[in-house]
Scaffold this active site. Structure first.
Site, PDB file in Angstrom:
ATOM      1  CD  GLU A   1      13.050 -19.752   8.717  1.00  9.90           C
ATOM      2  OE1 GLU A   1      12.737 -18.560   8.775  1.00  9.90           O
ATOM      3  OE2 GLU A   1      12.359 -20.608   8.108  1.00  9.90           O
TER       4      GLU A   1
ATOM      5  N   GLY B   1       4.781 -19.163   5.147  1.00 11.01           N
ATOM      6  CA  GLY B   1       4.916 -20.102   6.260  1.00 11.01           C
ATOM      7  C   GLY B   1       6.171 -20.927   6.116  1.00 11.01           C
ATOM      8  CB  SER B   2       6.975 -24.262   7.456  1.00  9.84           C
ATOM      9  OG  SER B   2       5.922 -25.034   6.913  1.00  9.84           O
TER      10      SER B   2
ATOM     11  CD  GLU C   1       8.305 -15.173   3.059  1.00  8.76           C
ATOM     12  OE1 GLU C   1       8.964 -16.116   3.549  1.00  8.76           O
ATOM     13  OE2 GLU C   1       7.805 -14.254   3.729  1.00  8.76           O
TER      14      GLU C   1
ATOM     15  CB  CYS D   1      10.261 -14.759   6.687  1.00  2.00           C
ATOM     16  SG  CYS D   1       9.431 -13.238   6.259  1.00  2.00           S
TER      17      CYS D   1
ATOM     18  N   GLY E   1       4.909 -24.938   2.361  1.00  2.00           N
ATOM     19  CA  GLY E   1       4.935 -24.319   1.028  1.00  2.00           C
ATOM     20  C   GLY E   1       5.263 -25.334  -0.049  1.00  2.00           C
TER      21      GLY E   1
HETATM   22  P1  NAP Z   1       3.007 -23.571   8.369  1.00  2.00           P
HETATM   23  O1  NAP Z   1       3.039 -24.764   9.210  1.00  2.00           O
HETATM   24  O2  NAP Z   1       3.766 -23.625   7.108  1.00  2.00           O
HETATM   25  O3  NAP Z   1       1.473 -23.248   8.057  1.00  2.00           O
HETATM   26  C1  NAP Z   1       1.050 -22.131   7.248  1.00  2.00           C
HETATM   27  C2  NAP Z   1      -0.340 -22.422   6.708  1.00  2.00           C
HETATM   28  O4  NAP Z   1      -0.271 -23.468   5.735  1.00  2.00           O
HETATM   29  C3  NAP Z   1      -1.330 -22.905   7.763  1.00  2.00           C
HETATM   30  O5  NAP Z   1      -2.612 -22.442   7.407  1.00  2.00           O
HETATM   31  C4  NAP Z   1      -1.270 -24.404   7.633  1.00  2.00           C
HETATM   32  O6  NAP Z   1      -2.478 -25.039   8.013  1.00  2.00           O
HETATM   33  C5  NAP Z   1      -1.043 -24.582   6.143  1.00  2.00           C
HETATM   34  N1  NAP Z   1      -0.286 -25.782   5.812  1.00  2.00           N
HETATM   35  C6  NAP Z   1       0.988 -26.074   6.202  1.00  2.00           C
HETATM   36  N2  NAP Z   1       1.363 -27.245   5.671  1.00  2.00           N
HETATM   37  C7  NAP Z   1       0.334 -27.714   4.937  1.00  2.00           C
HETATM   38  C8  NAP Z   1       0.117 -28.876   4.168  1.00  2.00           C
HETATM   39  N3  NAP Z   1       1.050 -29.822   4.034  1.00  2.00           N
HETATM   40  N4  NAP Z   1      -1.078 -29.029   3.574  1.00  2.00           N
HETATM   41  C9  NAP Z   1      -2.037 -28.082   3.698  1.00  2.00           C
HETATM   42  N5  NAP Z   1      -1.893 -26.969   4.430  1.00  2.00           N
HETATM   43  C10 NAP Z   1      -0.724 -26.770   5.034  1.00  2.00           C
HETATM   44  O7  NAP Z   1       3.498 -22.292   9.141  1.00  2.00           O
HETATM   45  P2  NAP Z   1       3.122 -21.791  10.618  1.00  2.00           P
HETATM   46  O8  NAP Z   1       2.063 -22.639  11.233  1.00  2.00           O
HETATM   47  O9  NAP Z   1       2.845 -20.346  10.462  1.00  2.00           O
HETATM   48  O10 NAP Z   1       4.465 -21.952  11.428  1.00  2.00           O
HETATM   49  C11 NAP Z   1       5.176 -23.165  11.477  1.00  2.00           C
HETATM   50  C12 NAP Z   1       6.619 -22.930  11.098  1.00  2.00           C
HETATM   51  O11 NAP Z   1       6.673 -22.258   9.831  1.00  2.00           O
HETATM   52  C13 NAP Z   1       7.365 -22.016  12.020  1.00  2.00           C
HETATM   53  O12 NAP Z   1       7.846 -22.660  13.141  1.00  2.00           O
HETATM   54  C14 NAP Z   1       8.433 -21.483  11.089  1.00  2.00           C
HETATM   55  O13 NAP Z   1       9.484 -22.377  10.993  1.00  2.00           O
HETATM   56  C15 NAP Z   1       7.757 -21.362   9.752  1.00  2.00           C
HETATM   57  N6  NAP Z   1       7.251 -19.997   9.443  1.00  2.00           N
HETATM   58  C16 NAP Z   1       7.809 -19.282   8.458  1.00  2.00           C
HETATM   59  C17 NAP Z   1       7.297 -18.033   8.152  1.00  2.00           C
HETATM   60  C18 NAP Z   1       7.839 -17.212   7.066  1.00  2.00           C
HETATM   61  O14 NAP Z   1       7.749 -16.016   7.164  1.00  2.00           O
HETATM   62  N7  NAP Z   1       8.307 -17.781   5.986  1.00  2.00           N
HETATM   63  C19 NAP Z   1       6.247 -17.503   8.827  1.00  2.00           C
HETATM   64  C20 NAP Z   1       5.664 -18.261   9.819  1.00  2.00           C
HETATM   65  C21 NAP Z   1       6.171 -19.505  10.092  1.00  2.00           C
HETATM   66  P3  NAP Z   1      -2.952 -25.118   9.557  1.00  2.00           P
HETATM   67  O15 NAP Z   1      -3.486 -23.740   9.889  1.00  2.00           O
HETATM   68  O16 NAP Z   1      -4.034 -26.120   9.499  1.00  2.00           O
HETATM   69  O17 NAP Z   1      -1.762 -25.498  10.361  1.00  2.00           O
END
Ligand code: NAP
Length: 508
Positions: A381, A231-232, A255, A292, A236
């Site tokens: 990014e 994720g973000s 990642e 990503c 992470g």
């Molecule tokens: P995310 O916000 O990082 O969330 C991924 C997972 O982690 C979700 O289950 C989220 O919970 C949890 N999470 C995030 N921050 C947390 C924290 N501080 N404490 C506890 N749990 C946490 O990613 P996303 O929702 O998939 O997308 C948001 C942004 O992430 C995108 O706009 C993009 O910039 C980036 N992204 C990157 C990748 C990559 O391949 N590296 C992939 C997808 C997204 P919830 O379900 O409760 O939100």
């Protein structure tokens, strides 16, 4: 709905989910008691699951693939509705998810993945006898998997993290993503059925829904041994810090994305401008840029900029609008884009007059090497269909650009013939930067295979020594143990003198 071992539970209050279909309050948040129950069952399951044979784990992994396939159209329609992804992509991702499970099944059934090493003892060695030492990998313990929004199947409930942790012999607790809760539930139930019918201990798999608090409680739970996350950077890093603050810190394999620099050399641009521009625009816009591995940075020789940009604009005109995963991701895209475009010295080259989550069009901007090197805001990014062209005027400037970058998942070079062969030093610089180096190809489309490396230096991932795609991903969830002076009967089969499993071993 919580899938806890062999039961279902929904004691918590509903929370708001944000899917492509909109916002809905329908999924219960796991309560503290439900979280504790899932971890307790995982801890108990680990006592026997860690000794499951390769054949038993393989049967479980294959049963998961069968159960997913048997969900048929219901699964495809659910993923499409929640993610906005088109049918072809969803079916392709389902195929990838199932073949990934089969790949790990083959790996553990064959057995050599434990990296057995045997140093025979020598009682006659002088001045002291040499001990008999044998080492192999053993599973870590219960793993919490944070699923990704952009791969609702292949990096989600039964995705690569879950498959590799189960293959290693670790029970898994999934923290379901709010962007595809119904998909998560269908797949979690499929895993539950597979576990039951292959006789796995209850608790080998659970899946909990909820918010940040839910995920944080799982990471902090003393019986959790490791965390996998896609994720973000913000998410992470927060979970990585949390895991390191625990009285007993645990590894977090996160990642967190990348801008995946693409280096273009002048002769290649001159010879292939149109085809190259179309190929890169195809990669930038693939899946609405929500990968990503999306190429967010193109390092272009100034001398060839005009012709390449003209070819790129033509390819951009032809790009059809696409649906983004959900409003929240779209808002994140717009906000990151605004910040980057407003950072100074950036010239928009191509920008749609209208954009929406349901019909997003690509944006491309340009800046100079000097501006890029000086301004870290330009290195961010932008998760969506965007790329930044940075023009360079000399090879020294190109080298300085590469030096200014942080760790990346991939780095790509377009060059051929003599121009390619004479740039080995450039490839050596790129090797310091990324986990995967590509020549004349695009970074999107990560092959699931034995040799794949999907990971790179911080901040692409929290640990560049590991991959989250391909069979190498299993190593994240295992640790080496050395057995010294053990009688043969007490050694694991993998290390017994007669090699009853017939696996590959290093022997000295
Ligand atoms: P995310 O916000 O990082 O969330 C991924 C997972 O982690 C979700 O289950 C989220 O919970 C949890 N999470 C995030 N921050 C947390 C924290 N501080 N404490 C506890 N749990 C946490 O990613 P996303 O929702 O998939 O997308 C948001 C942004 O992430 C995108 O706009 C993009 O910039 C980036 N992204 C990157 C990748 C990559 O391949 N590296 C992939 C997808 C997204 P919830 O379900 O409760 O939100």
């Amino acid at each position: 709905m919580q899938i806890i071992g062999y039961t279902e539970s929904s004691q918590g209050a509903p929370f708001e989910t944000v899917t492509a279909a909109g916002r809905a309050m329908q999924y219960p948040k796991a309560t503290e008691a439900e979280i504790n129950k899932a971890v307790e069952l995982a801890r108990k399951a680990f006592a026997s699951y860690r000794f499951a044979t390769g054949a038993q784990k393989a049967a479980f992994l294959r049963a998961i693939a069968e159960e997913i396939e048997s969900l048929g159209d219901e699964l495809v329609k659910t993923v499409m509705a929640e993610s906005g992804l088109p049918e072809g992509r969803v079916k392709g991702e389902r195929g990838r998810t199932c073949s990934q499970l089969h790949l790990f099944a083959d790996l553990v059934q064959e057995g050599s993945w434990v990296e057995a090493v045997i140093d025979h003892g020598d009682p006659n060695r002088q001045p002291v006898p040499r001990p008999d030492v044998r080492r192999m990998l053993v599973p870590l313990g219960p793993v919490v998997v944070f699923t990704a929004s952009n791969f609702p199947l292949a990096f989600s409930t039964a995705g690569g993290d879950t498959a590799s942790a189960l293959a290693a012999g670790c029970p898994v607790i999934v923290k379901g993503h709010e962007a595809h809760p119904a998909t998560n539930l269908l797949v979690a139930r499929a895993i539950q059925r597979a576990a039951k019918r292959t006789g796995m201990p209850e608790g080998v798999f659970s899946s909990l829904s909820g918010d940040y608090e839910t995920g944080q409680a799982l990471v902090e739970h003393p019986d959790v041994a490791a965390v996998a996350f896609t994720g973000s950077y913000r998410g992470g890093k927060a979970l990585f810090d949390l895991a390191n603050r625990r009285p007993k810190p645990i590894p977090v394999f996160a990642e967190m994305g990348s801008i995946n620099p693409i280096v273009l050399l002048p002769q290649y641009v001159e010879d292939h401008a149109e085809q190259l521009a179309a190929q890169l625009v195809g990669s930038v816009t693939l899946g609405a840029g929500q990968f990503c591995t999306n190429p967010g940075l193109i390092l272009l020789p100034e001398a060839k900029a005009e012709s390449f940009i003209a070819a790129m604009k033509k390819a951009l005109e032809a790009a059809a609008p696409q649906c983004m995963l959900n409003e929240k991701i779209f808002e994140g895209y717009l906000s990151a884009l605004r910040k980057l475009l407003g950072a100074g010295a950036v010239e928009p080259l191509y920008a749609p007059s209208e954009n929406s989550a349901a019909a997003v069009r690509p944006t491309v901007a340009k800046t100079s090497a000097a501006a890029f090197i000086q301004n870290p805001l330009l290195h961010a990014e932008v998760f969506g269909p965007f790329t930044l062209l940075v023009t360079w005027r000399s090879e020294e400037e190109l080298e300085a650009l590469l030096q200014s970058l942080e760790g990346q998942l991939t780095a790509t070079l377009f060059a051929e013939g003599e121009e390619l062969l004479s740039h080995k030093a450039l490839l050596d610089s790129m090797r310091e930067l990324a986990g995967r180096l590509i020549i004349n190809g695009v970074p999107t489309g990560v092959e699931v295979c034995h040799a794949m490396q999907h990971g790179g230096p911080w901040p692409a991932t929290t640990d560049s020594r590991f991959t989250s795609v391909g069979t190498g991903a299993i190593r994240r969830f295992a640790r080496p143990v050395a057995f010294q002076n053990f009688p043969d009967e007490l050694l694991p089969d993998e290390l017994k003198e007669g090699n009853p499993m017939g696996i590959k071993r290093m022997e000295g």
